[in-house]
Scaffold this motif. Structure first.
Motif, PDB file in Angstrom:
ATOM      1  N   HIS A  35       0.824  -1.215   0.000  1.00 37.51           N
ATOM      2  CA  HIS A  35       0.000   0.000   0.000  1.00 37.51           C
ATOM      3  C   HIS A  35       0.861   1.269   0.000  1.00 37.51           C
ATOM      4  N   ASN A  36       2.147   1.111   0.178  1.00 32.88           N
ATOM      5  CA  ASN A  36       3.038   2.249   0.434  1.00 32.88           C
ATOM      6  C   ASN A  36       2.448   3.157   1.516  1.00 32.88           C
ATOM      7  N   HIS A  37       1.991   2.505   2.566  1.00 32.21           N
ATOM      8  CA  HIS A  37       1.381   3.210   3.699  1.00 32.21           C
ATOM      9  C   HIS A  37       1.673   2.368   4.937  1.00 32.21           C
ATOM     10  N   HIS A  38       2.211   2.980   5.963  1.00 34.66           N
ATOM     11  CA  HIS A  38       2.845   2.215   7.031  1.00 34.66           C
ATOM     12  C   HIS A  38       2.268   2.541   8.404  1.00 34.66           C
ATOM     13  N   PRO A  39       2.105   1.526   9.213  1.00 27.10           N
ATOM     14  CA  PRO A  39       1.515   1.738  10.534  1.00 27.10           C
ATOM     15  C   PRO A  39       2.510   2.307  11.544  1.00 27.10           C
ATOM     16  N   LEU A  52      -3.078   4.146  12.739  1.00 27.07           N
ATOM     17  CA  LEU A  52      -2.973   4.542  11.333  1.00 27.07           C
ATOM     18  C   LEU A  52      -3.313   6.014  11.183  1.00 27.07           C
ATOM     19  N   THR A  53      -2.391   6.754  10.596  1.00 29.62           N
ATOM     20  CA  THR A  53      -2.602   8.158  10.280  1.00 29.62           C
ATOM     21  C   THR A  53      -1.743   8.472   9.069  1.00 29.62           C
ATOM     22  N   THR A  54      -2.105   9.524   8.356  1.00 31.99           N
ATOM     23  CA  THR A  54      -1.354   9.858   7.139  1.00 31.99           C
ATOM     24  C   THR A  54      -0.409  11.017   7.432  1.00 31.99           C
ATOM     25  N   HIS A  55       0.842  10.678   7.590  1.00 33.32           N
ATOM     26  CA  HIS A  55       1.849  11.675   7.962  1.00 33.32           C
ATOM     27  C   HIS A  55       1.982  12.762   6.895  1.00 33.32           C
ATOM     28  N   ASP A  56       1.927  12.339   5.623  1.00 39.78           N
ATOM     29  CA  ASP A  56       2.140  13.291   4.520  1.00 39.78           C
ATOM     30  C   ASP A  56       1.067  14.377   4.459  1.00 39.78           C
ATOM     31  N   LYS A  57      -0.089  14.115   5.061  1.00 35.07           N
ATOM     32  CA  LYS A  57      -1.188  15.090   5.055  1.00 35.07           C
ATOM     33  C   LYS A  57      -1.274  15.832   6.391  1.00 35.07           C
TER      34      LYS A  57
HETATM   35  C1  LIG Z   1       7.625   8.616   0.422  1.00 32.98           C
HETATM   36  C2  LIG Z   1       6.517   7.717   0.863  1.00 32.98           C
HETATM   37  O1  LIG Z   1       5.685   7.418  -0.199  1.00 32.98           O
HETATM   38  C3  LIG Z   1       5.697   8.358   1.938  1.00 32.98           C
HETATM   39  O2  LIG Z   1       6.518   8.816   2.964  1.00 32.98           O
HETATM   40  C4  LIG Z   1       4.609   7.458   2.493  1.00 32.98           C
HETATM   41  C5  LIG Z   1       5.111   6.166   3.070  1.00 32.98           C
HETATM   42  N1  LIG Z   1       4.269   5.621   4.114  1.00 32.98           N
HETATM   43  C6  LIG Z   1       3.410   6.399   4.789  1.00 32.98           C
HETATM   44  N2  LIG Z   1       2.733   5.919   5.814  1.00 32.98           N
HETATM   45  C7  LIG Z   1       1.903   6.676   6.519  1.00 32.98           C
HETATM   46  N3  LIG Z   1       1.242   6.149   7.556  1.00 32.98           N
HETATM   47  N4  LIG Z   1       1.712   7.951   6.207  1.00 32.98           N
HETATM   48  C8  LIG Z   1       2.329   8.528   5.184  1.00 32.98           C
HETATM   49  O3  LIG Z   1       2.115   9.718   4.930  1.00 32.98           O
HETATM   50  C9  LIG Z   1       3.224   7.740   4.423  1.00 32.98           C
HETATM   51  N5  LIG Z   1       3.845   8.219   3.390  1.00 32.98           N
END
Ligand SMILES: C[C@H](O)[C@H](O)[C@H]1CNC2=NC(N)=NC(=O)C2=N1
Length: 80
Positions: A35-39, A52-57
């Motif tokens: 998912h390219n999304h990490h816990p 679970l939260t979206t760090h990039d946002k």
């Molecule tokens: C560069 C990479 O795609 C990003 O850093 C991804 C990776 N995994 C991530 N995981 C989570 N939980 N939030 C993110 O914003 C996120 N961003």
């Protein structure tokens, strides 16, 4: 059930022992990569707590978190 609070989806999973808990974490790790999304998570013996939260946002719950939560639940439903 996942609980949404403080801009996170949170769920705690309990297992028979550490090996089962860590096996689950390994499976979740592969799903997270897919998912390219990490816990954000912790493990204490047979217990795994996942946040679970979206760090990039800016650390808010997005569809990515909901999708990952569902994929994690599906893993358990498969009895794996
Ligand atoms: C560069 C990479 O795609 C990003 O850093 C991804 C990776 N995994 C991530 N995981 C989570 N939980 N939030 C993110 O914003 C996120 N961003």
């Amino acid at each position: 059930m996942w609980k949404e609070e403080n801009n996170k989806l949170t769920k705690t999973f309990k297992f028979k022992d550490f090996t089962e808990a860590f096996a689950f974490m390994t499976r979740v790790a592969f799903i997270a990569e897919a998912h390219n999304h990490h816990p954000d998570w912790s493990n204490s013996y047979n217990t795994v707590t996942i946040e679970l939260t979206t760090h990039d946002k800016g650390n808010v719950v997005t569809q990515k978190d909901k999708d990952l939560a569902k994929a994690i639940d599906n893993l358990q439903n498969e009895g794996n």
